[in-house]
Design an enzyme around this catalytic site. Structure first.
Site, PDB file in Angstrom:
ATOM      1  CG  HIS A  61      38.017  53.096  44.198  1.00 56.04           C
ATOM      2  ND1 HIS A  61      38.951  53.435  43.253  1.00 56.04           N
ATOM      3  CD2 HIS A  61      38.093  51.759  44.351  1.00 56.04           C
ATOM      4  CE1 HIS A  61      39.565  52.328  42.844  1.00 56.04           C
ATOM      5  NE2 HIS A  61      39.056  51.300  43.505  1.00 56.04           N
ATOM      6  CD  GLU A  97      40.704  49.095  46.507  1.00 54.39           C
ATOM      7  OE1 GLU A  97      40.393  47.980  46.095  1.00 54.39           O
ATOM      8  OE2 GLU A  97      40.391  50.143  45.925  1.00 54.39           O
ATOM      9  N   GLY A 138      38.827  44.194  41.670  1.00 54.22           N
ATOM     10  CA  GLY A 138      38.503  44.923  40.451  1.00 54.22           C
ATOM     11  C   GLY A 138      38.446  43.982  39.257  1.00 54.22           C
ATOM     12  N   GLY A 139      39.509  43.966  38.473  1.00 55.83           N
ATOM     13  CA  GLY A 139      39.547  43.212  37.219  1.00 55.83           C
ATOM     14  C   GLY A 139      39.020  41.787  37.317  1.00 55.83           C
ATOM     15  CB  SER A 175      46.935  43.240  41.398  1.00 53.49           C
ATOM     16  OG  SER A 175      47.041  44.376  40.555  1.00 53.49           O
ATOM     17  CD  GLU A 207      39.944  53.114  39.793  1.00 55.75           C
ATOM     18  OE1 GLU A 207      38.723  52.909  39.652  1.00 55.75           O
ATOM     19  OE2 GLU A 207      40.782  52.192  39.782  1.00 55.75           O
ATOM     20  N   GLY A 247      45.090  47.572  39.487  1.00 57.26           N
ATOM     21  CA  GLY A 247      45.071  47.404  38.037  1.00 57.26           C
ATOM     22  C   GLY A 247      46.453  47.297  37.421  1.00 57.26           C
ATOM     23  CG  ASN A 281      35.051  48.746  42.257  1.00 56.27           C
ATOM     24  OD1 ASN A 281      34.112  49.103  41.553  1.00 56.27           O
ATOM     25  ND2 ASN A 281      36.051  49.556  42.583  1.00 56.27           N
ATOM     26  CD1 TRP A 282      31.786  43.683  39.026  1.00 56.21           C
ATOM     27  CD2 TRP A 282      29.748  44.202  38.242  1.00 56.21           C
ATOM     28  NE1 TRP A 282      30.960  42.588  39.211  1.00 56.21           N
ATOM     29  CE2 TRP A 282      29.709  42.883  38.736  1.00 56.21           C
ATOM     30  CE3 TRP A 282      28.579  44.750  37.700  1.00 56.21           C
ATOM     31  CZ2 TRP A 282      28.555  42.101  38.705  1.00 56.21           C
ATOM     32  CZ3 TRP A 282      27.420  43.979  37.670  1.00 56.21           C
ATOM     33  CH2 TRP A 282      27.421  42.663  38.163  1.00 56.21           C
ATOM     34  CE  LYS A 283      38.580  49.245  39.981  1.00 56.99           C
ATOM     35  NZ  LYS A 283      40.022  49.499  39.926  1.00 56.99           N
TER      36      LYS A 283
HETATM   37  P1  13P Z   1      42.186  45.495  40.539  1.00 57.74           P
HETATM   38  O1  13P Z   1      41.747  44.237  41.266  1.00 57.74           O
HETATM   39  O2  13P Z   1      41.780  45.514  39.119  1.00 57.74           O
HETATM   40  O3  13P Z   1      43.628  45.792  40.787  1.00 57.74           O
HETATM   41  O4  13P Z   1      41.355  46.714  41.222  1.00 57.74           O
HETATM   42  C1  13P Z   1      41.335  46.846  42.582  1.00 57.74           C
HETATM   43  C2  13P Z   1      40.334  47.871  42.949  1.00 57.74           C
HETATM   44  O5  13P Z   1      40.517  49.045  42.698  1.00 57.74           O
HETATM   45  C3  13P Z   1      39.099  47.422  43.602  1.00 57.74           C
HETATM   46  O6  13P Z   1      38.368  48.499  44.096  1.00 57.74           O
END
Ligand code: 13P
Length: 250
Positions: A95, A167, A229-230, A208, A97, A173, A9-11
């Site tokens: 998600h 999640e 994510g990251g 994470s 967010e 994050g 997930n590149w956000k």
């Molecule tokens: P991180 O891997 O950066 O913690 O993000 C997880 C995430 O929200 C994937 O959708």
């Protein structure tokens, strides 16, 4: 057991240039036939570019959100049909967010999952509790309510055509990962909630996930891969996580 799946997930990250470089790096490292399936969820504006670059590969792709509506006067929104037209396979819905920043309710998330399914996309339905909810022992109740809203809208039998991602909001994050035992407890609860129709539904863990903790998480009985994510913004780290998923299929 479902086939392992790792989704990046590149956000809201990247540019045309960095997207090209990231995919180039991924294509060099993740070639040929693998047991794990891999996908990336890109910002809308880069989907055409991602589609072109991944066209001859086995890496699939998708979007990070969609409108619950089919078409019409919804300025700024993107429909399921548009994502299908761009040859997306997946779309993330709910998600955390979006639930927190855009105040998306369980019902809206369910509408989005239904819109995705109707267009032939696989929704990746995100669920998970906040730190406050975990500390007051509400984790399972929160996840149950999030899933129930989706089941009521799409029908529990359609779980077979979805992916669920657990999640925990406090692990996203933050560098804090749920321990494999903490994650497994919620994953097995989710598996029971999905019922008979969810036996082959991949249940991904997100929060994470890094190369050094991926394999231990993925080895848990009800963890079928990850939503990353990251670490998905780094071709080497993301590939190492995909390799960990490949190993659990052995
Ligand atoms: P991180 O891997 O950066 O913690 O993000 C997880 C995430 O929200 C994937 O959708």
């Amino acid at each position: 057991m479902p086939r392992p799946l790792v989704v990046g997930n590149w956000k809201m990250n990247g540019s045309r240039r960095s997207t090209a470089e990231l995919l180039e790096g991924l294509l060099q490292r993740w070639q040929g036939v693998h047991k794990a399936e891999v996908a990336v969820c890109a910002p809308f504006v880069y989907l055409a570019q991602v589609g072109r670059q991944l066209a001859d590969s086995r890496i699939r792709y998708g979007a990070q959100d969609l409108s619950p509506h089919d078409d019409g006067a919804y300025t700024g929104d993107i429909s399921a049909a548009m994502l299908s037209d761009m040859l997306c396979s997946f779309v993330i819905v709910g998600h955390s967010e979006r639930r927190s920043i855009h105040r998306e309710s369980n019902e809206l998330v369910a509408e989005k999952a239904a819109a995705a399914l109707a267009a032939g996309l696989t929704p990746i339905i995100c669920v998970g509790e906040s730190l406050e909810q975990r500390e007051s022992n509400e984790t399972l109740q929160v996840v149950e309510a999030q899933l129930k809203a989706v089941a009521e809208r799409i029908g529990a039998e359609r779980y077979a055509s979805t992916v669920v991602a657990y999640e925990p909001v406090w692990a996203i994050g933050t560098g804090k990962t749920a321990s494999p035992e903490q994650a497994q407890e919620v994953h097995s609860f989710i598996r029971r909630q999905l019922g008979a129709n969810g036996a082959d539904t991949p249940i991904l863990y997100g929060g994470s996930v890094k190369p050094d903790n991926a394999e231990e998480l993925f080895r848990q009985a009800d963890i079928d891969g990850g939503l990353i994510g990251g670490a998905s913004l780094d071709a080497e780290q993301f590939t190492q996580i995909c390799e960990a998923a490949d190993r659990i299929a052995d």
